[in-house]
Structures are given as structure tokens and as C-alpha cells.
Design a protein around this motif. Structure first.
Motif, PDB file in Angstrom:
ATOM      1  N   PHE A 175     -13.026  28.786 -32.946  1.00  0.00           N
ATOM      2  CA  PHE A 175     -14.471  28.742 -33.138  1.00  0.00           C
ATOM      3  C   PHE A 175     -14.723  29.006 -34.613  1.00  0.00           C
ATOM      4  N   TYR A 176     -15.363  28.059 -35.278  1.00  0.00           N
ATOM      5  CA  TYR A 176     -15.550  28.192 -36.718  1.00  0.00           C
ATOM      6  C   TYR A 176     -16.969  27.804 -37.095  1.00  0.00           C
ATOM      7  N   PHE A 177     -17.382  28.217 -38.269  1.00  0.00           N
ATOM      8  CA  PHE A 177     -18.648  27.826 -38.857  1.00  0.00           C
ATOM      9  C   PHE A 177     -18.327  27.201 -40.202  1.00  0.00           C
ATOM     10  N   ASP A 178     -18.638  25.945 -40.349  1.00  0.00           N
ATOM     11  CA  ASP A 178     -18.204  25.169 -41.519  1.00  0.00           C
ATOM     12  C   ASP A 178     -19.157  25.315 -42.698  1.00  0.00           C
ATOM     13  N   TRP A 179     -19.302  26.531 -43.206  1.00  0.00           N
ATOM     14  CA  TRP A 179     -20.197  26.764 -44.341  1.00  0.00           C
ATOM     15  C   TRP A 179     -19.462  26.804 -45.670  1.00  0.00           C
TER      16      TRP A 179
ATOM     17  N   LYS B  96     -10.871  22.702 -32.167  1.00  0.00           N
ATOM     18  CA  LYS B  96     -11.817  23.370 -33.066  1.00  0.00           C
ATOM     19  C   LYS B  96     -13.212  23.174 -32.478  1.00  0.00           C
ATOM     20  N   ILE B  97     -14.002  24.237 -32.438  1.00  0.00           N
ATOM     21  CA  ILE B  97     -15.383  24.150 -31.962  1.00  0.00           C
ATOM     22  C   ILE B  97     -16.294  24.757 -33.016  1.00  0.00           C
ATOM     23  N   ASP B  98     -17.241  23.964 -33.497  1.00  0.00           N
ATOM     24  CA  ASP B  98     -18.207  24.401 -34.500  1.00  0.00           C
ATOM     25  C   ASP B  98     -19.238  25.310 -33.833  1.00  0.00           C
TER      26      ASP B  98
ATOM     27  N   ASN C 299     -22.498  24.363 -31.279  1.00  0.00           N
ATOM     28  CA  ASN C 299     -22.302  24.818 -29.899  1.00  0.00           C
ATOM     29  C   ASN C 299     -22.783  26.256 -29.757  1.00  0.00           C
ATOM     30  N   GLU C 300     -24.024  26.506 -30.193  1.00  0.00           N
ATOM     31  CA  GLU C 300     -24.558  27.871 -30.234  1.00  0.00           C
ATOM     32  C   GLU C 300     -24.628  28.526 -28.854  1.00  0.00           C
ATOM     33  N   VAL C 301     -24.990  27.766 -27.827  1.00  0.00           N
ATOM     34  CA  VAL C 301     -25.102  28.334 -26.478  1.00  0.00           C
ATOM     35  C   VAL C 301     -23.738  28.817 -25.999  1.00  0.00           C
ATOM     36  N   LEU C 302     -22.713  28.002 -26.195  1.00  0.00           N
ATOM     37  CA  LEU C 302     -21.356  28.387 -25.805  1.00  0.00           C
ATOM     38  C   LEU C 302     -20.888  29.593 -26.611  1.00  0.00           C
ATOM     39  N   ALA C 303     -21.101  29.563 -27.919  1.00  0.00           N
ATOM     40  CA  ALA C 303     -20.681  30.677 -28.774  1.00  0.00           C
ATOM     41  C   ALA C 303     -21.374  31.975 -28.350  1.00  0.00           C
ATOM     42  N   GLU C 304     -22.647  31.905 -28.027  1.00  0.00           N
ATOM     43  CA  GLU C 304     -23.361  33.097 -27.566  1.00  0.00           C
ATOM     44  C   GLU C 304     -22.818  33.582 -26.234  1.00  0.00           C
ATOM     45  N   ALA C 305     -22.562  32.657 -25.319  1.00  0.00           N
ATOM     46  CA  ALA C 305     -22.045  33.023 -23.998  1.00  0.00           C
ATOM     47  C   ALA C 305     -20.697  33.726 -24.108  1.00  0.00           C
ATOM     48  N   LEU C 306     -19.889  33.322 -25.079  1.00  0.00           N
ATOM     49  CA  LEU C 306     -18.565  33.923 -25.276  1.00  0.00           C
ATOM     50  C   LEU C 306     -18.601  35.069 -26.282  1.00  0.00           C
ATOM     51  N   ARG C 307     -19.790  35.398 -26.769  1.00  0.00           N
ATOM     52  CA  ARG C 307     -19.993  36.489 -27.730  1.00  0.00           C
ATOM     53  C   ARG C 307     -19.153  36.309 -29.001  1.00  0.00           C
ATOM     54  N   VAL C 308     -19.138  35.087 -29.496  1.00  0.00           N
ATOM     55  CA  VAL C 308     -18.453  34.796 -30.749  1.00  0.00           C
ATOM     56  C   VAL C 308     -19.363  35.246 -31.883  1.00  0.00           C
ATOM     57  N   LYS C 309     -18.921  36.231 -32.635  1.00  0.00           N
ATOM     58  CA  LYS C 309     -19.725  36.795 -33.725  1.00  0.00           C
ATOM     59  C   LYS C 309     -19.110  36.532 -35.091  1.00  0.00           C
TER      60      LYS C 309
ATOM     61  N   ASN D  66     -16.255  34.575 -37.906  1.00  0.00           N
ATOM     62  CA  ASN D  66     -15.771  33.263 -38.284  1.00  0.00           C
ATOM     63  C   ASN D  66     -14.472  33.395 -39.067  1.00  0.00           C
ATOM     64  N   PRO D  67     -13.370  32.839 -38.593  1.00  0.00           N
ATOM     65  CA  PRO D  67     -13.203  32.149 -37.321  1.00  0.00           C
ATOM     66  C   PRO D  67     -12.891  33.135 -36.194  1.00  0.00           C
ATOM     67  N   THR D  68     -13.088  32.681 -34.978  1.00  0.00           N
ATOM     68  CA  THR D  68     -12.650  33.428 -33.797  1.00  0.00           C
ATOM     69  C   THR D  68     -11.704  32.518 -33.026  1.00  0.00           C
ATOM     70  N   PHE D  69     -10.512  33.023 -32.763  1.00  0.00           N
ATOM     71  CA  PHE D  69      -9.504  32.267 -32.022  1.00  0.00           C
ATOM     72  C   PHE D  69      -9.412  32.803 -30.599  1.00  0.00           C
ATOM     73  N   MET D  70      -9.206  31.884 -29.648  1.00  0.00           N
ATOM     74  CA  MET D  70      -9.000  32.266 -28.253  1.00  0.00           C
ATOM     75  C   MET D  70      -7.891  31.402 -27.669  1.00  0.00           C
ATOM     76  N   ILE D  71      -7.150  31.997 -26.742  1.00  0.00           N
ATOM     77  CA  ILE D  71      -6.169  31.223 -25.979  1.00  0.00           C
ATOM     78  C   ILE D  71      -6.564  31.335 -24.509  1.00  0.00           C
ATOM     79  N   TYR D  72      -6.685  30.182 -23.868  1.00  0.00           N
ATOM     80  CA  TYR D  72      -6.979  30.115 -22.437  1.00  0.00           C
ATOM     81  C   TYR D  72      -5.819  29.438 -21.729  1.00  0.00           C
ATOM     82  N   LYS D  73      -5.637  29.782 -20.472  1.00  0.00           N
ATOM     83  CA  LYS D  73      -4.702  29.065 -19.601  1.00  0.00           C
ATOM     84  C   LYS D  73      -5.235  29.188 -18.184  1.00  0.00           C
ATOM     85  N   ASN D  74      -5.285  28.070 -17.488  1.00  0.00           N
ATOM     86  CA  ASN D  74      -5.817  28.025 -16.126  1.00  0.00           C
ATOM     87  C   ASN D  74      -7.217  28.634 -16.041  1.00  0.00           C
TER      88      ASN D  74
END
Length: 97
Positions: A18-22, A47-49, A53-63, A65-73
Motif C-alpha cells: 500500500f503506497y501513496f505516490d507523492w 501495489k495498491i495506491d 483506494n481510500e475506502v480499502l485503506a481505511e478499512a485496513l487501517r493503513v496509516k 506509507n508504505p505499508t506491506f501486508m502478506i495474505y494467504k487464503n
């Protein structure tokens, strides 16, 4: 547009940046390219800007830059805010192969 749930709900690790391209983001892009090349089809690298994707970033509490996450299943396995080098990310993703 693919829904986030479809992206993360697969049986291989998904590394998300999750990044902000400033500012110049060439270093981050190169890092993710190296990670993707090293992992091949064993994992997904995305990569997710945050601003696009502000709604998604808020839902995941991304505060940060950058924020990395690993998901599986569909389950978050790891998360960290701040710059990461390619070798660190590769090693982390390999833990979930």
C-alpha cells in the motif's frame, strides 16, 4: 476491477504494497519487481495506491506509507509499515509458501 477479497483469497502468498505516490517511487517499484522476479508464480506481488483506494485503506487501517501486508487464503499473515528491502520481503513471503 477485481475485488480485494478475490485477490487475497488464494492458496499462495500475496504480498501487497500500500503506497501513496507523492514522491519519486522508483526505488519501491524496483524492489517489488525484484521480489516478484525471485518468487515467480509461487506468490503474487501487488501495489495498491492508498489515494485511489481510500475506502480499502481505511478499512485496513493503513496509516503509513508504505505499508506491506502478506495474505494467504484470505488471512493476513504479516504486516509492517515502512521501507523494506527486497531480500527481507522475499524471505518473509517464502515463510508462507
Amino acid at each position: 476491477m477485481t475485488k480485494f477479497g478475490e485477490i487475497i483469497n488464494i492458496n499462495k502468498p500475496v504480498l501487497i504494497d500500500f503506497y501513496f505516490d507523492w514522491e519519486d517511487n522508483e526505488n519501491g517499484v524496483a524492489t517489488l519487481r525484484n521480489v516478484a522476479a525471485a518468487l515467480g508464480d509461487k506468490a503474487k506481488v501487488i501495489k495498491i495506491d492508498i489515494k485511489k483506494n481510500e475506502v480499502l485503506a481505511e478499512a485496513l487501517r493503513v496509516k503509513g506509507n508504505p505499508t506491506f501486508m502478506i495474505y494467504k487464503n484470505g488471512e493476513m499473515k504479516w504486516r509492517k509499515t515502512g521501507e523494506q528491502d527486497a531480500n527481507t520481503l522475499i524471505g518473509l513471503v517464502k515463510q508462507y509458501l
